[in-house]
Scaffold this motif. Structure first.
Motif, PDB file in Angstrom:
ATOM      1  N   SER A  52      11.397 -82.237 -46.523  1.00  0.00           N
ATOM      2  CA  SER A  52      11.989 -81.937 -45.232  1.00  0.00           C
ATOM      3  C   SER A  52      10.927 -82.032 -44.141  1.00  0.00           C
ATOM      4  CB  SER A  52      12.584 -80.520 -45.247  1.00  0.00           C
ATOM      5  OG  SER A  52      11.539 -79.567 -45.248  1.00  0.00           O
ATOM      6  N   ASN A  53      11.353 -81.793 -42.888  1.00  0.00           N
ATOM      7  CA  ASN A  53      10.385 -81.703 -41.805  1.00  0.00           C
ATOM      8  C   ASN A  53       9.512 -80.462 -42.002  1.00  0.00           C
ATOM      9  OD1 ASN A  53      12.941 -80.267 -41.221  1.00  0.00           O
ATOM     10  ND2 ASN A  53      11.756 -79.449 -39.512  1.00  0.00           N
ATOM     11  N   PRO A  54       8.222 -80.508 -41.582  1.00  0.00           N
ATOM     12  CA  PRO A  54       7.326 -79.357 -41.794  1.00  0.00           C
ATOM     13  C   PRO A  54       7.578 -78.262 -40.764  1.00  0.00           C
ATOM     14  CG  PRO A  54       6.143 -81.139 -40.730  1.00  0.00           C
ATOM     15  CD  PRO A  54       7.524 -81.673 -41.037  1.00  0.00           C
ATOM     16  N   VAL A  55       7.362 -77.011 -41.190  1.00  0.00           N
ATOM     17  CA  VAL A  55       7.432 -75.843 -40.312  1.00  0.00           C
ATOM     18  C   VAL A  55       6.095 -75.122 -40.401  1.00  0.00           C
ATOM     19  CG1 VAL A  55       8.588 -73.666 -39.829  1.00  0.00           C
ATOM     20  CG2 VAL A  55       9.915 -75.613 -40.636  1.00  0.00           C
ATOM     21  N   GLU A  56       5.454 -74.831 -39.253  1.00  0.00           N
ATOM     22  CA  GLU A  56       4.134 -74.231 -39.240  1.00  0.00           C
ATOM     23  C   GLU A  56       4.215 -72.722 -39.043  1.00  0.00           C
ATOM     24  OE1 GLU A  56       1.547 -76.068 -36.459  1.00  0.00           O
ATOM     25  OE2 GLU A  56       1.354 -77.922 -37.623  1.00  0.00           O
ATOM     26  N   THR A  57       3.361 -71.991 -39.758  1.00  0.00           N
ATOM     27  CA  THR A  57       3.246 -70.535 -39.636  1.00  0.00           C
ATOM     28  C   THR A  57       1.772 -70.188 -39.522  1.00  0.00           C
ATOM     29  OG1 THR A  57       5.227 -70.203 -40.985  1.00  0.00           O
ATOM     30  CG2 THR A  57       3.739 -68.319 -40.712  1.00  0.00           C
ATOM     31  N   VAL A  58       1.415 -69.380 -38.529  1.00  0.00           N
ATOM     32  CA  VAL A  58       0.034 -68.918 -38.364  1.00  0.00           C
ATOM     33  C   VAL A  58      -0.073 -67.541 -39.002  1.00  0.00           C
ATOM     34  CG1 VAL A  58      -1.785 -68.358 -36.728  1.00  0.00           C
ATOM     35  CG2 VAL A  58      -0.214 -70.233 -36.247  1.00  0.00           C
ATOM     36  N   VAL A  59      -0.986 -67.391 -39.961  1.00  0.00           N
ATOM     37  CA  VAL A  59      -1.144 -66.134 -40.679  1.00  0.00           C
ATOM     38  C   VAL A  59      -1.872 -65.135 -39.779  1.00  0.00           C
ATOM     39  CG1 VAL A  59      -2.131 -65.023 -42.706  1.00  0.00           C
ATOM     40  CG2 VAL A  59      -1.194 -67.330 -42.882  1.00  0.00           C
ATOM     41  N   GLN A  60      -1.300 -63.951 -39.579  1.00  0.00           N
ATOM     42  CA  GLN A  60      -1.898 -62.898 -38.775  1.00  0.00           C
ATOM     43  C   GLN A  60      -2.793 -62.008 -39.644  1.00  0.00           C
ATOM     44  OE1 GLN A  60      -1.370 -62.898 -35.456  1.00  0.00           O
ATOM     45  NE2 GLN A  60      -0.160 -64.757 -35.827  1.00  0.00           N
ATOM     46  N   ALA A  61      -3.715 -61.320 -38.981  1.00  0.00           N
ATOM     47  CA  ALA A  61      -4.609 -60.409 -39.703  1.00  0.00           C
ATOM     48  C   ALA A  61      -3.821 -59.195 -40.198  1.00  0.00           C
ATOM     49  CB  ALA A  61      -5.747 -59.958 -38.792  1.00  0.00           C
ATOM     50  N   VAL A  62      -3.986 -58.862 -41.483  1.00  0.00           N
ATOM     51  CA  VAL A  62      -3.313 -57.726 -42.105  1.00  0.00           C
ATOM     52  C   VAL A  62      -4.374 -56.814 -42.712  1.00  0.00           C
ATOM     53  CG1 VAL A  62      -1.692 -56.978 -43.880  1.00  0.00           C
ATOM     54  CG2 VAL A  62      -1.259 -59.086 -42.599  1.00  0.00           C
ATOM     55  N   CYS A  63      -4.382 -55.542 -42.315  1.00  0.00           N
ATOM     56  CA  CYS A  63      -5.358 -54.570 -42.821  1.00  0.00           C
ATOM     57  C   CYS A  63      -4.697 -53.733 -43.913  1.00  0.00           C
ATOM     58  CB  CYS A  63      -5.874 -53.676 -41.690  1.00  0.00           C
ATOM     59  SG  CYS A  63      -7.145 -52.498 -42.221  1.00  0.00           S
ATOM     60  N   ARG A  64      -5.374 -53.585 -45.053  1.00  0.00           N
ATOM     61  CA  ARG A  64      -4.840 -52.794 -46.160  1.00  0.00           C
ATOM     62  C   ARG A  64      -6.012 -52.169 -46.925  1.00  0.00           C
ATOM     63  NH1 ARG A  64      -1.184 -55.434 -50.795  1.00  0.00           N
ATOM     64  NH2 ARG A  64       0.599 -54.669 -49.651  1.00  0.00           N
ATOM     65  N   PRO A  65      -6.220 -50.842 -46.791  1.00  0.00           N
ATOM     66  CA  PRO A  65      -7.267 -50.183 -47.571  1.00  0.00           C
ATOM     67  C   PRO A  65      -6.745 -49.847 -48.974  1.00  0.00           C
ATOM     68  CG  PRO A  65      -6.267 -48.625 -46.072  1.00  0.00           C
ATOM     69  CD  PRO A  65      -5.587 -49.947 -45.822  1.00  0.00           C
ATOM     70  N   LEU A  66      -7.589 -50.025 -49.984  1.00  0.00           N
ATOM     71  CA  LEU A  66      -7.218 -49.727 -51.368  1.00  0.00           C
ATOM     72  C   LEU A  66      -8.308 -48.852 -51.985  1.00  0.00           C
ATOM     73  CD1 LEU A  66      -6.004 -53.258 -52.535  1.00  0.00           C
ATOM     74  CD2 LEU A  66      -4.586 -51.337 -51.835  1.00  0.00           C
ATOM     75  N   LEU A  67      -7.967 -47.588 -52.217  1.00  0.00           N
ATOM     76  CA  LEU A  67      -8.872 -46.645 -52.881  1.00  0.00           C
ATOM     77  C   LEU A  67      -8.375 -46.405 -54.297  1.00  0.00           C
ATOM     78  CD1 LEU A  67      -9.761 -43.800 -50.343  1.00  0.00           C
ATOM     79  CD2 LEU A  67     -11.381 -45.121 -51.707  1.00  0.00           C
ATOM     80  N   PHE A  68      -9.279 -46.328 -55.241  1.00  0.00           N
ATOM     81  CA  PHE A  68      -8.873 -46.008 -56.600  1.00  0.00           C
ATOM     82  C   PHE A  68     -10.040 -45.347 -57.305  1.00  0.00           C
ATOM     83  CE2 PHE A  68      -9.927 -50.468 -56.093  1.00  0.00           C
ATOM     84  CZ  PHE A  68     -10.923 -50.695 -57.031  1.00  0.00           C
TER      85      PHE A  68
END
Length: 903
Positions: A52-68
């Motif tokens: 199909s025709n292409p569709v563009e998406t710009v990935v935004q910054a996502v913050c996720r802290p992971l403590l274990f």
């Protein structure tokens, strides 16, 4: 739900993302911020790929802290004891689970009402990762981590001398944007007997491997408590989550304890042939003591790229404890390009004689070499196809003839069959086709050798009788002639094939063979000599051939010398077996000069397909069309304006007409002076199908008589009537419409007149030509109805006066109106009730409007009726607005009563 130890993308994956911006499946939370992702849908039709025709998406910054390790107040992830006045050290790991660098603030939280409060709480970096606070390890209040990066931490706290009981504490990691991880509770017991506390760490080295490479998992079990962990202790790893990887035999190693192996049913002390799990059995673990278990895994050759998460578990006194390590398998890139069905060009291989194809073509005719491209790697890749040298014209397309996308994406193990079609001048030409990987830049080649003969050396021509384009009917016969002009030289193994149209039946083909299953005629020749050869076949249009079908026919030729099919020109015949039906009427049959005749045409399409109808009407020269009077539509339905195109003295209409449908057309003509007493005009119609088929032309005639009178010999007379068009049909109907007396009419030359009691007016002695007559709006305050001669708002008419000419002024009749007989409005707290009584032609109508700005529970409205009865309306819950209605025979107005219940 939080996801622990999410895999990170390595440089290889990021490079692939940059080079393959159209990959179809990406986890946006792990893709680096700012990355542009192009998405394309892929469809497979008959084994061919379509994008199909292409569709563009710009990935935004996502913050996720992971403590274990994780922990809750009821099931703490860590548990240890410390003496009052002493210190407790809790090991944690912090990971940046986002897709960009972030700085995480560190804090802590206590659960509920703590039995005691720490003297202080601090965070330290555990530089050597030994889960203990060592000299020189710095205190921190925040930690900066890159995407996917993690660090070991120590949460240290002091116990006051009076501390007693269990304290529940959790470290908190906070993003700059507010996201947090605060569910990592640990239990610190003040005083009491010494007790063990198991802590497990796990790491993979290296963290990324290619198929065929190995990685080592290292598990370290520590007793962080103050008491001995009396055995047995079990440190177990069932190799879960390692799809596409296998344990390396003999790689397990442990300095202390007993290593056991799991074969899917039983644990063994000796390593079996199949190892599905390992465990380390320890008799005990003293305070501060640690035990190690290491083993290797290997990525199988076909292991799919991506991250794997492997979890281990320690059980025994002071436990359980769990730890997880991530291992990423990088994609392996490998591809082959070769002849059709043999991309590896076996047995000779790359650029050998098995990697060369030969072909022969005619000048001006493209020749197509078939090839196969194979992605033998484990990851998605894309390829650019490069041709050297570059001919004047070439195409890269699927075997169905659709263009190939550029670049061309293939999944792991996927192959694509395609063709390279070349158009070259006469001579011998060698071409090299290269497939270049966008992920690695690696190339794979194949060769094509093309010999091109001069133009016209071999030509195909298709002829037909009747001539192509002739409209056929069911039962008509067609003779096809296949002409081959061969100046190329003798051809061997010649197959001439003619695929017959589906709506014909085969009659004969001298020298040929008919295949009823494929509905084709084949002429097979061992040798076709130089010169011109003719082959004929005869067919008949089937009785059930549908209308507006197109019979298309061409033939092909292949031979040993020209394996690519040569195609002749196409001949086509539309099929249309029906005729239109055309009727024409005139009303009235007799009219005086200056009067208006109404003509009605009815066109019927008896076919089962839609047609484009071309209708012409050639009126008598003594008839003049009244512009704007033509209206058309389905017979028996409402008619809409349908103006013709005027060409000289001919009226032309073009319109679509559906299958089995009819259209009625009505228009008006004014009778002009001169000539005899009869007027004839002729209408003609023809239908055209979508495939070019045409019906036979049909005609219809209408004859009217002219009533001559003495006024025909005088100057022009303009007369008409002003009336209220009650039935809105545009004609004056005595007894229904209302004449308007006293209305003033004015000519452009200043002449004026008033209408008589019948609404009639007249101007006499006018010069023939175009006149404007105006109705004074002040004398007739009613909006004008549409009229063919109306100008502007309709109070002026443009009239061509010739002899006796009529121009009426139909006006809008005033409409009746309704008004409330009585009305009242009542308010009860938040509820408003409006009541109105309206008279009707028979009886009366009561309308109640209820409005409330807040919800009312169990609302009941009672409206008294004559005779002591009442109308009751009930609502379980009412809010907003509601309109209620009911009918009465006699006028009766009363006040409604309302009740509702407050919660």
């Amino acid at each position: 739900m939080r996801r622990r130890n999410e895999p990170r993308r390595g440089k290889g994956a990021r490079g692939l993302l940059a080079l393959l911006p159209f990959l179809l499946s990406l986890a946006l939370a792990l893709t680096p911020a700012g990355t542009v992702i192009r998405n394309q849908a892929v469809a497979l039709v008959a084994g061919e790929r379509y994008l199909s025709n292409p569709v563009e998406t710009v990935v935004q910054a996502v913050c996720r802290p992971l403590l274990f390790p994780d922990g809750t107040p009821t099931t703490p992830g860590l548990s240890l004891s410390a003496p009052p006045g002493g210190y407790a050290y809790l090991p944690y790991r912090l990971k940046n689970g986002g897709n960009a660098p972030f700085t995480f603030a560190l804090s802590y939280a206590l659960h509920g009402t703590p039995p005691w409060t720490p003297g202080w709480v601090r965070f330290y970096l555990d530089l050597n990762g030994n889960a203990s606070l060592d000299p020189g390890e710095p205190e921190v209040g925040e930690v900066a981590l890159g995407a996917g990066e993690e660090r070991a931490l120590i949460l240290a706290l002091s116990l006051p001398p009076t501390a007693s009981g269990d304290l529940l504490i959790t470290p908190v990691a906070l993003c700059p944007s507010g996201e947090r991880d605060d569910a990592n509770y640990a239990r610190v017991r003040a005083g009491g007997p010494p007790e063990p506390a198991l802590y497990l760490s796990k790491a993979a080295s290296p963290g990324r491997i290619l198929p065929g490479e190995r990685a080592t998992f290292t598990l370290v079990l520590r007793n962080l408590g103050s008491g001995e962990a009396a055995g047995p202790l079990y440190l177990t790893d069932l190799l879960g989550g390692l799809e596409g990887l296998a344990y390396v035999p003999g790689s397990a190693h442990a300095p202390k304890g007993q290593v056991e192996f799991y074969d899917g049913a039983t644990w063994h002390t000796a390593e079996p042939g199949t190892v599905l799990g390992l465990r380390l059995v320890l008799p005990r673990l003293l305070p501060g003591e640690e035990a190690l278990l290491a083993f290797q895994v290997e990525a199988r050759p076909g292991a799919a790229p991506g991250a794997r998460a492997n979890r281990a578990r320690a059980e025994g006194p002071g436990g359980p404890a769990e730890a997880e390590a991530a291992l990423e398998v990088l994609p392996l890139y490998l591809h082959h390009l070769g002849p059709y069905g043999n991309p590896k060009a076996l047995p000779g291989g790359e650029m050998s004689g098995d990697d060369l194809q030969r072909g022969r073509a005619l000048e001006g005719e493209p020749y197509c070499f078939r090839h196969t491209l194979l992605n033998e790697g484990t990851g998605m890749d894309a390829y650019r196809l490069l041709l050297e040298p570059t001919p004047a014209s070439y195409r890269l397309e699927t075997l169905l003839g659709t263009p190939l996308p550029d670049p061309l994406a293939l999944g792991p193990g996927e192959r694509l069959d395609f063709q390279l079609c070349l158009l070259a001048p006469p001579g011998t030409h060698a071409f090299t086709l290269t497939a270049r990987s966008l992920a690695t830049g690696q190339e794979n080649r194949t060769q094509d050798l093309l010999e091109v003969a001069p133009k016209g050396a071999l030509a195909l021509r298709k002829e037909a009788s009747p001539a192509p384009g002739t409209t056929l009917r069911a039962g008509d016969e067609v003779v096809y002639t296949l002409v081959v002009e061969n100046a190329l030289g003798p051809l061997s193994g010649v197959h001439i094939e003619d695929a017959l149209p589906p709506w014909v039946e085969f009659l004969e083909a001298p020298g040929g063979t008919y295949d009823p299953g494929r509905h084709r005629v084949l002429f097979a020749l061992d040798t076709l000599p130089t010169g011109t050869a003719r082959f004929t076949l005869r067919v008949r249009v089937r009785p059930d051939a549908p209308d507006d079908v197109l019979l298309q026919n061409r033939f092909t030729l292949v031979s040993h010398e020209t394996p690519e099919p040569l195609v002749s020109n196409e001949v086509a015949h539309p099929v249309l077996s029906v005729n239109l039906a055309l009727e024409k009427r005139v009303s009235p049959g007799e009219m005086a000069v200056g009067g208006v005749l109404t003509y009605t045409l009815k066109v019927t399409n008896p076919a089962s397909v839609p047609l484009e109808v071309r209708l012409t009407d050639t009126p008598n020269p003594r008839l003049r069309y009244l512009e704007g009077s033509a209206r058309g539509g389905p017979c028996g339905g409402a008619l809409s304006p349908m103006e013709p195109v005027l060409e000289g003295g001919t009226l032309r209409w073009t319109f679509p007409l559906g299958p089995k449908a009819s259209l009625c057309l009505e228009y008006r003509m004014r009778v002009l002076p001169g000539g005899g007493e009869t007027l004839e005009n002729v209408a003609q119609a023809q239908g055209l199908g979508a495939q070019g088929g045409a019906t036979a032309k049909v005609q219809a005639r209408a004859l009217a008589r002219v009533r001559l009178g003495p006024l025909d010999l005088e100057g022009g007379v303009l007369l008409g009537r002003v009336y209220l068009d009650v039935n809105r049909n545009g004609r004056y109907d005595p007894g229904e419409d209302i004449p308007l007396p006293g209305a003033r009419l004015v000519l452009a030359n200043g002449w004026q007149t008033l209408t008589d009691r019948e609404g009639r007016y007249a101007f006499r002695g006018l010069e023939p030509g175009v006149w404007q007559v105006m109705l004074d709006p002040a004398s007739a305050p009613f909006p004008p109805r549409p009229h063919p001669e109306a100008l502007g708002e309709g109070y002026r008419h443009g009239v061509r006066v010739q002899g006796l000419t009529v121009s009426d002024f139909p006006l809008e009749a005033p409409r009746g109106f309704a008004e409330a007989y009585r009305e009242t409005a009542l308010r009860f707290g938040p509820l408003t009730v409006e009541k109105r009584l309206f008279p009707l032609e028979k009886g009366y109508r009561v309308v109640l409007v209820l409005r409330s700005a807040e919800p009312l529970t169990e609302l009941t409205v009672r409206d008294p009726l004559p005779g002591g009865e009442e109308k009751v309306f009930a609502f379980p819950r009412f809010e907003g607005e509601e309109v209620l209605e009911y009918a009465l025979e006699e006028p009766f107005m009363s006040d409604p009563q309302v009740r509702w219940r407050y919660p």
